[in-house]
Design an enzyme around this catalytic site. Structure first.
Site, PDB file in Angstrom:
ATOM      1  N   LYS A  75       0.810  -1.220   0.000  1.00  0.00           N
ATOM      2  CA  LYS A  75       0.000   0.000   0.000  1.00  0.00           C
ATOM      3  C   LYS A  75       0.846   1.275   0.000  1.00  0.00           C
ATOM      4  O   LYS A  75       0.424   2.296  -0.545  1.00  0.00           O
ATOM      5  CB  LYS A  75      -0.969  -0.001   1.185  1.00  0.00           C
ATOM      6  CG  LYS A  75      -2.001  -1.097   1.097  1.00  0.00           C
ATOM      7  CD  LYS A  75      -2.931  -1.134   2.301  1.00  0.00           C
ATOM      8  CE  LYS A  75      -3.945  -0.026   2.253  1.00  0.00           C
ATOM      9  NZ  LYS A  75      -4.998  -0.202   3.287  1.00  0.00           N
ATOM     10  N   ASP A  87      -4.530  13.649  -3.532  1.00  0.00           N
ATOM     11  CA  ASP A  87      -4.065  14.363  -2.343  1.00  0.00           C
ATOM     12  C   ASP A  87      -4.273  13.534  -1.085  1.00  0.00           C
ATOM     13  O   ASP A  87      -3.421  13.514  -0.195  1.00  0.00           O
ATOM     14  CB  ASP A  87      -4.797  15.701  -2.208  1.00  0.00           C
ATOM     15  CG  ASP A  87      -4.372  16.707  -3.271  1.00  0.00           C
ATOM     16  OD1 ASP A  87      -3.315  16.497  -3.894  1.00  0.00           O
ATOM     17  OD2 ASP A  87      -5.107  17.699  -3.475  1.00  0.00           O
ATOM     18  N   GLY A 138      -4.214   3.737  18.230  1.00  0.00           N
ATOM     19  CA  GLY A 138      -3.368   3.238  17.155  1.00  0.00           C
ATOM     20  C   GLY A 138      -2.918   4.362  16.247  1.00  0.00           C
ATOM     21  O   GLY A 138      -3.576   5.404  16.156  1.00  0.00           O
ATOM     22  N   ALA A 139      -1.781   4.162  15.576  1.00  0.00           N
ATOM     23  CA  ALA A 139      -1.230   5.209  14.705  1.00  0.00           C
ATOM     24  C   ALA A 139      -0.591   4.622  13.450  1.00  0.00           C
ATOM     25  O   ALA A 139       0.296   5.236  12.865  1.00  0.00           O
ATOM     26  CB  ALA A 139      -0.215   6.047  15.471  1.00  0.00           C
ATOM     27  N   ASN A 162      -0.737   5.653  20.940  1.00  0.00           N
ATOM     28  CA  ASN A 162      -0.130   4.511  20.264  1.00  0.00           C
ATOM     29  C   ASN A 162       0.958   3.943  21.157  1.00  0.00           C
ATOM     30  O   ASN A 162       1.597   4.676  21.920  1.00  0.00           O
ATOM     31  CB  ASN A 162       0.462   4.936  18.915  1.00  0.00           C
ATOM     32  CG  ASN A 162       0.871   3.746  18.070  1.00  0.00           C
ATOM     33  OD1 ASN A 162       0.034   2.906  17.728  1.00  0.00           O
ATOM     34  ND2 ASN A 162       2.140   3.667  17.728  1.00  0.00           N
ATOM     35  N   LEU A 227     -11.983  -1.231  13.813  1.00  0.00           N
ATOM     36  CA  LEU A 227     -11.649  -1.601  12.438  1.00  0.00           C
ATOM     37  C   LEU A 227     -11.534  -3.106  12.262  1.00  0.00           C
ATOM     38  O   LEU A 227     -11.610  -3.615  11.145  1.00  0.00           O
ATOM     39  CB  LEU A 227     -10.344  -0.935  11.997  1.00  0.00           C
ATOM     40  CG  LEU A 227     -10.273   0.587  12.074  1.00  0.00           C
ATOM     41  CD1 LEU A 227      -9.087   1.096  11.267  1.00  0.00           C
ATOM     42  CD2 LEU A 227     -11.553   1.256  11.617  1.00  0.00           C
ATOM     43  N   GLY A 250     -16.410  -3.415  12.221  1.00  0.00           N
ATOM     44  CA  GLY A 250     -15.491  -2.963  11.189  1.00  0.00           C
ATOM     45  C   GLY A 250     -15.737  -3.507   9.797  1.00  0.00           C
ATOM     46  O   GLY A 250     -15.084  -3.069   8.844  1.00  0.00           O
TER      47      GLY A 250
END
Length: 282
Positions: A75, A87, A138-139, A162, A227, A250
């Protein structure tokens, strides 16, 4: 490798690129839509090793592919290989949707944030993001998409914690002053007064450690979403629901993020409904 790709057909081709990719639910998801709308197209799994990614991407438009979804570990890598990057994909630092133009150019986009918001709006239609702070646990890459979409939706403050604080600090540096970083040990405290709470980690997924964040500060008015969708009702969501919170699983994020790509590739805006959920979970 390129020589393992399907033979070109008159019908448009799309697929999901990853390594590994056998676990992906995307073929089942897109296959359901293709059958439902009577579209003569194909959607396939494409296991592509990282060292072959550039070669495969350049070959695909010439083999009848109109686009592809991208999953781990590609990804981030596809951004450098695309001719045009939106963007939002650039801001998030990852792409999950590729469009192969007729001129052979590759356009990269990220629809994860769209899918996240669309899932909430479908299952919690009374949700008003600007009523109060959002808290994101989370990050990682998924969290970045969530942060971008929540800020775009108008949350007045975005709190983030995180396990590795520096990753949360990077998000604050890139996304601006509305982002407030909490130490991991204080993650439970950042839930106080939050109107939206998101688990954007893999903790709580089947085979992974549970998410150990105290939820005592949750108010019944808080919307809580995860998620993770295996299981659909994670321990995190179950505890939040027991505290009176509205919860959203999620799976819908996976389903909704797929819709823009399908529309671009096959010319039909697909519907995300209970039939699709059942098909993907079957």
């Amino acid at each position: 490798m390129v020589d393992t790709l399907p033979t070109p057909k008159h019908a448009p081709l799309a697929g999901v690129i990853g390594w590994p990719v056998a676990h992906s639910r995307s073929p089942r998801l897109h296959g359901h839509w293709l059958e439902r709308y009577g579209i003569a197209g194909h959607y396939v799994s494409l296991p592509v090793m990282p060292e072959h990614l550039a070669e495969v991407l350049r070959a695909m438009p010439h083999m009848g592919f109109v686009g592809a979804n991208v999953t781990i570990p590609h990804k981030e890598s596809v951004l450098a290989l695309a001719d045009v990057v939106t963007d939002r994909a650039a801001l998030i630092g990852a792409a999950n949707t590729l469009i192969f133009r007729a001129d052979g150019k590759i356009h990269a986009d990220n629809t994860d944030g769209y899918g996240f918001i669309a899932n909430i709006r479908q299952h919690a239609p009374d949700w008003i993001p600007d009523l109060g702070p959002a808290a994101v646990i989370g990050a990682g890459g998924a969290a970045r998409a969530v942060v971008a979409s929540l800020l775009e939706s108008g949350v007045p403050e975005l709190r983030i914690a995180n396990r590795t604080r520096i990753r949360a600090e990077q998000i604050r540096a890139e996304f601006g002053a509305k982002v407030v970083v909490y130490d991991w040990a204080q993650a439970g405290n950042m839930l106080e007064g939050a109107m939206t709470v998101v688990n954007a980690t893999s903790m709580g997924m089947e085979g992974k450690p549970p998410l150990r964040v105290p939820l005592e500060a949750l108010a019944p008015s808080t919307l809580v979403t995860d998620l993770v969708y295996t299981p659909l009702m994670t321990p995190f969501l179950a505890e939040a629901q027991a505290r009176g919170c509205e919860v959203v699983d999620g799976l819908g994020m996976l389903l909704h993020q797929a819709a823009p790509g399908f529309e671009r590739w096959f010319g039909q805006r697909p519907e995300v409904d209970d039939d699709l959920r059942r098909a993907v979970l079957a």
